[in-house]
Design a protein around this motif. Structure first.
Motif: not given
Length: 293
Positions: A198-225
Motif C-alpha cells: 500500500p502506497g505504491f500508487v501515489r495520488v499527486d492531485s485529484p487529476g493525476e496518479l503516478s507509480w514506479r514501474d517495477y522490473p518485470g519480464n522485459s517484454m514491455f507490452l504495457t509501456l510499449g502500448n
C-alpha cells in the motif's frame, strides 16, 4: 503480427533488454494449452480491457461468475458467459463484433495469472474471444489471498461518475495493493497487473496518479502500448466490499534511475458492491519494494 510492435521495441531498446524480450517472447502463442484451460475454468473473476468504440476511451472492467463462466471452447478461443451491467463503461465494447480486447485471469490463491488478447465476438450468452496472444506471467508483485466467498445478498450499488478523484477515492487508491491497467495499440488491446505494498500508487492531485514501474519480464507490452498510444484505463478493486473504481485517461512514462508512469484522469466511474466476492486478507509479495523508495 509478431509479439512486439514498434512501441514495445522502442522501450526495450531504450532500456537495453531486446535480447531478453526475444527470449521471453517465445513463450507467447495463440494456442490455449490444457493447463491454461483448466486454470481458466477455476476462476470467478476475469478482467477485460478495451477501447469504447463510441468514445475511444480505454477502460478495464471486472467480470465475475461461478467458476466455469470463463472457459476454453476451442484451441484458440475462450467463451465468457454472463450479463454485464449497462452502466459498465465497457458494455458497448463487449457487445461490438471485432472489438480488440485484452484479458487477464488472476488467481490470488495460487499467485498465478494468465493473459489472453484477441478479437471479441458477442454470443447469445455473453461473448467469445479468438486469441492472438496467450501467455502467463510470473507471480512477482502479486499479493496472495488464500480464499474467497460469494456474498449472496450483496447487490450492485448506484454507479457514480466524475471528472477527478474525490477525497474518498484518493484514499482508496493510496491504500491499494493491486490495480489493473488496460492499454491499446493499433489493432490490439492488453490488460496487465500492477502490485505493491500500500502506497505504491501515489495520488499527486485529484487529476493525476503516478507509480514506479517495477522490473518485470522485459517484454514491455504495457509501456510499449503507451509509447504508441497514451490512452489507458485503470481498475482498482476493494477485495472485501466488492467496490470497483474505474479510471480512464492518458499515461506516459518517465525514464530515469527509477521509471515512473504518470496517469492523467479524464473520467471516474465508482460502483459500490460491483463484485459479489469477498477475499481474505492479503499476504504481501516478498518481491514488493518499499513504496517510500
Amino acid at each position: 503480427m509478431g509479439v512486439y510492435h514498434a512501441g514495445s521495441r522502442a522501450v526495450q531498446d531504450r532500456v537495453g533488454v531486446r535480447e531478453q524480450a526475444d527470449h521471453v517472447g517465445r513463450s507467447v502463442g495463440r494456442g490455449i494449452r490444457e493447463v491454461a484451460a483448466a486454470f481458466l475454468e477455476l476462476q470467478p473473476l476475469l478482467i477485460a480491457g478495451a477501447a469504447d468504440p463510441s468514445t475511444g476511451r480505454v477502460w478495464a472492467s471486472p467480470l465475475t461468475g461461478a467458476p466455469g463462466f470463463v472457459r476454453a471452447t476451442g484451441p484458440q478461443r475462450i467463451s465468457v458467459t454472463g450479463d454485464w451491467s449497462p452502466a459498465d463503461p465497457l458494455a458497448t465494447a463487449l457487445a461490438t463484433p471485432g472489438t480488440p480486447v485484452g484479458t487477464i485471469a488472476l488467481d490470488p490463491r495460487t499467485r498465478r495469472r494468465m493473459r489472453l488478447n484477441g478479437r471479441l465476438g458477442p454470443t447469445a450468452r455473453g461473448f467469445a474471444i479468438e486469441a492472438d496472444q496467450v501467455f502467463s506471467n510470473c507471480p512477482k508483485y502479486l499479493q496472495r489471498r488464500t480464499s474467497y466467498e460469494v456474498v449472496a445478498d450483496r447487490y450492485r450499488g448506484v454507479t457514480r461518475h466524475g471528472g477527478e478523484l474525490t477525497p474518498g477515492q484518493a484514499e482508496f487508491v493510496s491504500a491499494a495493493d493491486t490495480f489493473f491497467l488496460a492499454t491499446v495499440h493499433e489493432g490490439g488491446a492488453d490488460v496487465s497487473h500492477r502490485g505493491g505494498n500500500p502506497g505504491f500508487v501515489r495520488v499527486d492531485s485529484p487529476g493525476e496518479l503516478s507509480w514506479r514501474d517495477y522490473p518485470g519480464n522485459s517484454m514491455f507490452l504495457t509501456l510499449g502500448n503507451l509509447a504508441a498510444d497514451p490512452r489507458a484505463g485503470l481498475l482498482f478493486l476493494d477485495w472485501t466490499t466488492g467496490t470497483a473504481l474505474q479510471l480512464t485517461g492518458e499515461a506516459s512514462t518517465e525514464f530515469g534511475e527509477d521509471r515512473r508512469v504518470r496517469f492523467t484522469v479524464r473520467e471516474t466511474v465508482e460502483t459500490p458492491s460491483a463484485l459479489p466476492l469477498r477475499w481474505s486478507a492479503p499476504e504481501y509479495s516478498p518481491a514488493n519494494p518499499d513504496p517510500a523508495h
